[in-house]
Design an enzyme around this catalytic site. Structure first.
Site, mmCIF file in Angstrom:
data_model
loop_
_atom_site.group_PDB
_atom_site.id
_atom_site.type_symbol
_atom_site.label_atom_id
_atom_site.label_comp_id
_atom_site.label_asym_id
_atom_site.label_seq_id
_atom_site.Cartn_x
_atom_site.Cartn_y
_atom_site.Cartn_z
ATOM 1 C CD GLU A 166 -4.374 -5.752 2.828
ATOM 2 O OE1 GLU A 166 -5.052 -4.976 3.532
ATOM 3 O OE2 GLU A 166 -3.150 -5.650 2.717
ATOM 4 C CD GLU B 170 -3.151 -0.827 2.100
ATOM 5 O OE1 GLU B 170 -2.912 -0.190 3.134
ATOM 6 O OE2 GLU B 170 -4.274 -1.290 1.819
HETATM 7 C C1 GAL Z 1 -4.355 -2.500 4.910
HETATM 8 C C2 GAL Z 1 -2.911 -2.948 5.109
HETATM 9 C C3 GAL Z 1 -2.823 -4.177 5.994
HETATM 10 C C4 GAL Z 1 -3.672 -4.009 7.210
HETATM 11 C C5 GAL Z 1 -5.079 -3.715 6.774
HETATM 12 C C6 GAL Z 1 -6.044 -3.552 7.912
HETATM 13 O O1 GAL Z 1 -4.461 -1.173 4.578
HETATM 14 O O2 GAL Z 1 -2.325 -3.238 3.865
HETATM 15 O O3 GAL Z 1 -1.477 -4.379 6.355
HETATM 16 O O4 GAL Z 1 -3.186 -2.967 7.991
HETATM 17 O O5 GAL Z 1 -5.098 -2.522 6.058
HETATM 18 O O6 GAL Z 1 -7.335 -3.179 7.452
#
Ligand code: GAL
Ligand code: ZN
Length: 659
Positions: A317, A156
């Protein structure tokens, strides 16, 4: 559109399923249990080594791959593939302490401390060299590892820095863009407030100053920051590509107002042979309180597909329930996890990944939801995780197919940044919320919508919407689209400035001829106020004194400015609608321009199709009533036939391979 990337993760069988996996937070016994549970759930891909720099490289010149070797071997034995990260998103304390110049400086000149993550300056040469060394070592060691499916560079990207190294890099970038100091002075309009530069050393990042900064300066700083991070990503990606043929990606953020980087510029480097677009998408109920969760999911997915140029992409994610950073917990309703995950797949994702596999027992994200929660496997979350794994197995044949869309919304990252620069006629004319509002209105009509760049090929779309396109150099691409038969809908305050944020002559600038409307002046509305039109509808936020030239007035404001509010014009084989306000009721407007829908708003229908014609109808019932799906074929989720009279029960989903 051609889809060169139809097999984005060749070594993963079928669709991908899994999440971020951080075994370094757990004793060895738990790892075996992890792999057993992964197999139970049908997990076939996990992202490892994302935040593990401290373990691999615990001190200057010290390298230790023992733990990562063990993790990779364990996965290979268990039949789970690895999305292997380079771990460069979070340098460890020893690194920051030894190289304080790699810590980021904010706009007020404060050097930030370490202690969390992503504490780096993208312009610090020591950091730049360190990440390339890390990527190189990992690629050399794991290129041929049987568990390796793909590479995950950084995590990110979003860090900005205002330090002196940033200033130096900014000057180089500006010289490339503007040629010389005269070019820069012209672009930023430095005769305004007597800010003419006579030497490059006078040019600085937009650090905090006594007055509002120049919009040209702010805009170029955005572009530069995005390009600098892209360069950082590419330095690692290139080092890997020289040593490994496996696909390379990084996780882009499409949550909420995902405006930090110009992802269309990034797209060129994360799509194409050997690359793939992966995105992270989280629901933020309190940010989008008038957009229902499934429509938010659809937005994240449609935005991701846009970044991939229509090719398949991967949801890297999402969350089973809450995200820790939301500042409060929310639990998804039973079945939401299944419906949301299926919607991403319907909209082109080649699987569904989560943050994260197992909830952490400690650290900032100890209360972040996960596939295995602190509540254990006797839980709604786990049962749905396992159930969805079964669905994905049965959907393996959709891999490589692409989404059929009827409409497109135009999204230009630079335009969104420029519209947010200081000194606008209305502080409420934000781009993203308006784009999301149109997208949600189309979602409720059952229209699958792509989010695309205004310069891309638009032919083939029945409808193209430009809710807010503040920056536009030329109308050529839009004109060609309309002339060849498309319907274009343009929202107010569009076509106003060029790429340097200089106001075009004659409002609304670049679009004046195309839309056939002349704007005399802007009449923004106070926050929360509405303006009435003589067709009984209302507008909000904005109005303008707008007069037809070649367009015809369809509806007018009943009060000042008492001019046309909705305009229409035929051009070539197509037509154009222009709105000089933001309509309150988009559903009615869409119906009026031919987008009526005979299915309930809560029924989601999306089609994916293979090049050879095999077609899949994804149907998700987010509502409370059984709804007929008039299709004929096989429901892949149940393995049973689907007939034209079959109803989809409340909360249920079907994926029908059309006969
Ligand atoms: C994303 C990040 C992850 C984790 C996640 C939690 O933005 O890439 O490492 O922090 O959020 O929602
Ligand atoms: Zn810096």
């Amino acid at each position: 559109m051609a889809h060169p990337n139809s097999d984005i993760i060749p070594t993963v069988d079928g669709l991908a399923y899994g999440g971020d996996y951080n075994p370094e937070q757990w004793p060895r016994e738990v790892w075996d249990e992890d792999v057993r549970l992964m197999r139970e759930a049908g997990v076939n891909l996990v992202s490892v080594n994302i935040f593990a720099w401290a373990g691999i490289n615990p001190g200057p010149g010290v390298w230790d791959f023992e733990r990562l070797d063990a993790i990779m071997d364990l996965l290979a034995e268990g039949g789970v593939k690895a999305d292997l990260a380079t771990s460069t998103a979070s340098p460890p304390p020893w690194f920051s302490q030894r190289h304080p110049e790699t810590l980021p400086v904010d706009a007020e000149g404060r050097r930030l401390n370490y202690g969390a993550r992503a504490e780096y300056c993208p312009h610090a040469p020591v950091f730049q060299a360190a990440v390339v060394e890390m990527a190189t070592r990992l690629a050399e060691r794991y290129a041929d590892h049987p568990a390796l499916a793909m590479w995950h560079v950084g995590n990110e990207y979003y860090r900005w820095c205002y330090c002196d190294a940033a200033a130096d890099a900014f000057r180089v970038w500006l010289e490339e863009r503007h040629g010389d100091l005269d070019g820069l002075n012209r672009a930023w309009g430095t005769t305004f407030w007597s800010q003419t530069f006579t030497d490059w050393s006078q040019v600085l990042p937009p650090r905090i100053s006594a007055e509002t900064p120049s919009p040209g300066h702010v805009l170029d700083w955005q572009r530069f920051g995005s390009d600098a991070l892209l360069k950082l990503f590419r330095s690692e990606a290139d080092a890997i590509a020289r040593r490994s043929g496996k696909p390379i990606t990084t996780n882009l953020m499409v949550t909420g107002n995902f405006s930090r980087l110009d992802y269309h510029r990034w797209g060129e480097h994360v799509t194409g042979p050997g690359r793939l677009v992966a995105t992270d998408h989280y629901l933020i109920p309190e940010h989008d309180d008038d957009i229902e969760a499934p429509a938010q999911v659809a937005f994240g997915a449609d935005a991701s597909r846009g970044l991939a140029g229509g090719s398949p992409w991967l949801l890297m994610e999402q969350s089973t329930n809450s995200s820790a950073w939301r500042g409060g917990y929310f639990a998804k309703q039973p079945g939401d996890q299944l419906r949301h995950s299926l919607s991403y797949v319907a909209r082109g994702s080649e699987g569904a990944m989560y943050f994260q596999w197992r909830a952490s027992r400690y650290g900032t994200e100890r209360w972040h939801s996960s596939m295995i929660t602190h509540g254990g496997t006797d839980s709604k979350v786990w049962r749905e995780v396992v159930e969805f794994g079964g669905w994905l197995k049965r959907l393996a044949e959709v891999k490589g197919s692409t989404v059929v869309s009827r409409a497109a919304i135009l999204l230009d990252f630079e335009s969104a940044w420029a519209a947010a620069t200081p000194g606008q006629p209305s502080a409420d004319m934000a781009t993203y919320p308006e784009i999301r509002r149109w997208h949600a209105a189309l979602w409720r009509k059952g229209v699958t919508t792509d989010l695309v760049n205004p310069e891309w090929d638009l032919n083939g779309y029945e409808y193209v919407f430009a809710p807010h396109l503040y920056v536009l150099e030329s109308d050529a691409n839009l004109r060609a689209y309309v002339e060849s038969g498309g319907t274009l809908v343009v929202g107010p305050y569009s076509g106003i400035v060029d790429r340097d944020d200089h106001v075009h002559e004659g409002l609304p600038g670049a679009l004046r001829d195309l839309i056939g409307v002349r704007v005399e002046e802007f009449c923004p509305l106070p926050k929360g106020a509405t303006i009435t039109l003589d067709d009984g509808t209302e507008g909000h936020t904005w109005s303008e004194a707008a007069h037809p030239t070649t367009a015809e007035v369809v509806a007018s404001f009943t009060d000042y400015p008492a001019t046309g509010a909705i305009f229409h014009r035929h051009l070539g084989k197509g037509q154009i609608w222009y709105l000089s306000t933001r309509p309150t009721d988009l559903a009615t407007f869409l119906t009026n321009i031919g987008l009526q829908s005979d299915t309930p708003e809560t029924l989601e229908l999306v089609t994916r199709r293979h090049e050879d014609g095999r077609t899949y109808l994804f149907a998700i019932n987010h509502g409370q009533t059984p709804t007929p799906i008039p299709a004929e074929g096989q429901n892949l989720l149940t393995g049973t036939p689907w007939t034209r009279t079959d109803h989809l029960q409340p909360g249920a989903s079907a994926v029908i391979r059309i006969a």
